[in-house]
Write a protein that holds these residues in place. Structure first.
Motif, PDB file in Angstrom:
ATOM      1  N   ASP A  84       0.868  -1.184   0.000  1.00 11.27           N
ATOM      2  CA  ASP A  84       0.000   0.000   0.000  1.00 11.27           C
ATOM      3  C   ASP A  84       0.905   1.235   0.000  1.00 11.27           C
ATOM      4  N   ILE A  85       1.209   1.727  -1.194  1.00 15.23           N
ATOM      5  CA  ILE A  85       2.220   2.783  -1.332  1.00 15.23           C
ATOM      6  C   ILE A  85       1.731   4.118  -0.772  1.00 15.23           C
ATOM      7  N   LEU A  86       0.441   4.383  -0.788  1.00 16.36           N
ATOM      8  CA  LEU A  86      -0.067   5.591  -0.139  1.00 16.36           C
ATOM      9  C   LEU A  86       0.253   5.543   1.352  1.00 16.36           C
ATOM     10  N   GLN A  87       0.075   4.387   1.976  1.00 18.87           N
ATOM     11  CA  GLN A  87       0.399   4.256   3.396  1.00 18.87           C
ATOM     12  C   GLN A  87       1.908   4.407   3.641  1.00 18.87           C
ATOM     13  N   VAL A  88       2.715   3.940   2.702  1.00 19.79           N
ATOM     14  CA  VAL A  88       4.170   4.133   2.802  1.00 19.79           C
ATOM     15  C   VAL A  88       4.484   5.630   2.781  1.00 19.79           C
ATOM     16  N   ALA A  89       3.888   6.353   1.839  1.00 19.47           N
ATOM     17  CA  ALA A  89       4.130   7.794   1.731  1.00 19.47           C
ATOM     18  C   ALA A  89       3.698   8.520   3.009  1.00 19.47           C
ATOM     19  N   LEU A  90       2.541   8.162   3.548  1.00 14.58           N
ATOM     20  CA  LEU A  90       2.069   8.789   4.793  1.00 14.58           C
ATOM     21  C   LEU A  90       2.988   8.473   5.968  1.00 14.58           C
ATOM     22  N   LYS A  91       3.392   7.220   6.081  1.00 14.36           N
ATOM     23  CA  LYS A  91       4.287   6.805   7.176  1.00 14.36           C
ATOM     24  C   LYS A  91       5.600   7.575   7.100  1.00 14.36           C
ATOM     25  N   GLU A  92       6.189   7.610   5.910  1.00 10.47           N
ATOM     26  CA  GLU A  92       7.461   8.317   5.731  1.00 10.47           C
ATOM     27  C   GLU A  92       7.296   9.807   6.013  1.00 10.47           C
ATOM     28  N   ALA A  93       6.198  10.387   5.562  1.00 12.49           N
ATOM     29  CA  ALA A  93       5.953  11.814   5.796  1.00 12.49           C
ATOM     30  C   ALA A  93       5.884  12.112   7.292  1.00 12.49           C
ATOM     31  N   ARG A  94       5.181  11.285   8.036  1.00 12.92           N
ATOM     32  CA  ARG A  94       5.072  11.501   9.486  1.00 12.92           C
ATOM     33  C   ARG A  94       6.428  11.322  10.168  1.00 12.92           C
ATOM     34  N   GLU A  95       7.137  10.257   9.803  1.00 12.89           N
ATOM     35  CA  GLU A  95       8.444   9.991  10.418  1.00 12.89           C
ATOM     36  C   GLU A  95       9.451  11.093  10.114  1.00 12.89           C
ATOM     37  N   GLU A  96       9.451  11.588   8.883  1.00 12.49           N
ATOM     38  CA  GLU A  96      10.496  12.528   8.464  1.00 12.49           C
ATOM     39  C   GLU A  96      10.180  13.985   8.743  1.00 12.49           C
ATOM     40  N   THR A  97       8.924  14.287   9.132  1.00 11.80           N
ATOM     41  CA  THR A  97       8.565  15.686   9.402  1.00 11.80           C
ATOM     42  C   THR A  97       8.104  15.917  10.836  1.00 11.80           C
ATOM     43  N   GLY A  98       7.689  14.858  11.507  1.00  8.14           N
ATOM     44  CA  GLY A  98       7.132  15.011  12.844  1.00  8.14           C
ATOM     45  C   GLY A  98       5.683  15.459  12.835  1.00  8.14           C
ATOM     46  N   LEU A  99       5.112  15.702  11.651  1.00  2.95           N
ATOM     47  CA  LEU A  99       3.712  16.101  11.564  1.00  2.95           C
ATOM     48  C   LEU A  99       2.823  14.906  11.895  1.00  2.95           C
ATOM     49  N   GLU A 100       1.857  15.123  12.770  1.00  2.00           N
ATOM     50  CA  GLU A 100       0.944  14.038  13.124  1.00  2.00           C
ATOM     51  C   GLU A 100      -0.280  14.026  12.219  1.00  2.00           C
ATOM     52  N   ILE A 101      -0.716  15.212  11.806  1.00  2.00           N
ATOM     53  CA  ILE A 101      -1.917  15.297  10.969  1.00  2.00           C
ATOM     54  C   ILE A 101      -1.500  15.691   9.556  1.00  2.00           C
ATOM     55  N   ILE A 102      -1.668  14.746   8.652  1.00  2.00           N
ATOM     56  CA  ILE A 102      -1.387  14.959   7.233  1.00  2.00           C
ATOM     57  C   ILE A 102      -2.597  14.437   6.482  1.00  2.00           C
ATOM     58  N   ASN A 103      -3.185  15.299   5.672  1.00  2.00           N
ATOM     59  CA  ASN A 103      -4.390  14.929   4.930  1.00  2.00           C
ATOM     60  C   ASN A 103      -4.039  14.475   3.518  1.00  2.00           C
ATOM     61  N   VAL A 104      -4.745  13.468   3.065  1.00  2.00           N
ATOM     62  CA  VAL A 104      -4.586  12.977   1.693  1.00  2.00           C
ATOM     63  C   VAL A 104      -5.525  13.800   0.813  1.00  2.00           C
ATOM     64  N   LEU A 105      -4.959  14.549  -0.138  1.00  2.00           N
ATOM     65  CA  LEU A 105      -5.796  15.338  -1.038  1.00  2.00           C
ATOM     66  C   LEU A 105      -6.369  14.498  -2.170  1.00  2.00           C
ATOM     67  N   ASP A 106      -5.674  13.426  -2.516  1.00  2.00           N
ATOM     68  CA  ASP A 106      -6.134  12.551  -3.597  1.00  2.00           C
ATOM     69  C   ASP A 106      -5.495  11.179  -3.396  1.00  2.00           C
ATOM     70  N   THR A 107      -6.309  10.143  -3.445  1.00  2.00           N
ATOM     71  CA  THR A 107      -5.777   8.787  -3.289  1.00  2.00           C
ATOM     72  C   THR A 107      -5.169   8.262  -4.584  1.00  2.00           C
ATOM     73  N   ASN A 108      -5.354   8.996  -5.670  1.00  2.00           N
ATOM     74  CA  ASN A 108      -4.703   8.639  -6.929  1.00  2.00           C
ATOM     75  C   ASN A 108      -3.255   9.092  -6.907  1.00  2.00           C
ATOM     76  N   ILE A 109      -2.454   8.489  -7.744  1.00  2.00           N
ATOM     77  CA  ILE A 109      -1.041   8.867  -7.853  1.00  2.00           C
ATOM     78  C   ILE A 109      -0.934  10.303  -8.358  1.00  2.00           C
ATOM     79  N   PHE A 110      -0.077  11.078  -7.727  1.00  2.00           N
ATOM     80  CA  PHE A 110       0.183  12.458  -8.128  1.00  2.00           C
ATOM     81  C   PHE A 110       1.303  12.521  -9.168  1.00  2.00           C
ATOM     82  N   ASP A 111       2.343  11.690  -8.998  1.00  2.00           N
ATOM     83  CA  ASP A 111       3.507  11.744  -9.874  1.00  2.00           C
ATOM     84  C   ASP A 111       4.242  10.406  -9.806  1.00  2.00           C
ATOM     85  N   VAL A 112       4.909  10.079 -10.911  1.00  2.00           N
ATOM     86  CA  VAL A 112       5.739   8.877 -10.984  1.00  2.00           C
ATOM     87  C   VAL A 112       7.121   9.311 -11.444  1.00  2.00           C
TER      88      VAL A 112
END
Length: 179
Positions: A84-112
């Motif tokens: 689940d790559i969206l969950q990977v992106a969210l996990k990494e974002a939280r770990e690397e920024t310390g932000l607890e609340i991060i909203n998903v604007l689109d569940t579709n891929i933004f960029d490859v």
């Protein structure tokens, strides 16, 4: 099949330009041909998940100064077996920024993006097949720098090129600007 969800997302994605189109095709082929594409140990390359985090007005993006590569990038990292790559992106974002609340604007891929990671003391040169998602966070929330970064900063979109003017980064700036 562990790769089915990612392949579905990839096939639903519309590349922004000819360069992304080529990387998109390469990524689909890579995922189809490599059952272990989510594993970091796959020596030729692996899937990674990244977060293009914009502020509330989508006028700034959160960049991190990557410690190992000594360059500014969006948060992201290895799937380590997670499909689940969206969950990977969210996990990494939280770990690397310390932000607890991060909203998903689109569940579709933004960029490859496909990029070569240079050899280091632990790993030979290999490719990251990076799947990026558009996320949003409150730019007033405190940021916490972890061991993977030297700094974190909210950068106004017109100034992103001063931090990293690679086509990979600038394409995402243009995408936000075209919304």
């Amino acid at each position: 099949m562990k790769r089915h969800s990612l392949l579905t997302l990839l096939r639903q994605h519309t590349p922004f330009d000819a360069e992304e189109h080529k990387m998109w095709l390469d990524t689909i082929q890579f995922v189809e041909q490599n059952p272990d594409c989510f594993e970091r140990w796959l020596a030729i390359g692996h899937i990674t998940g990244s977060a293009w985090i914009v502020n509330e007005t989508q006028t700034s993006v959160l960049l991190m100064h990557h410690r190992k590569l000594d360059k500014w990038f969006q948060p992201g990292g290895h799937a380590d077996g997670e499909s689940d790559i969206l969950q990977v992106a969210l996990k990494e974002a939280r770990e690397e920024t310390g932000l607890e609340i991060i909203n998903v604007l689109d569940t579709n891929i933004f960029d490859v993006d496909v990029h070569l990671i240079p050899a280091n003391v632990k790993d030979p040169a290999h490719y990251h097949y990076d799947i990026r998602f558009l996320l949003q966070a409150d730019s007033q929330n405190p940021l916490i720098i972890n061991s993977e970064s030297k700094d974190l900063v909210w950068v106004p979109l017109p100034e992103v090129g001063r931090y990293n003017n690679s086509e990979s980064i600038m394409r995402m700036v243009r995408k936000v600007g075209s919304k």
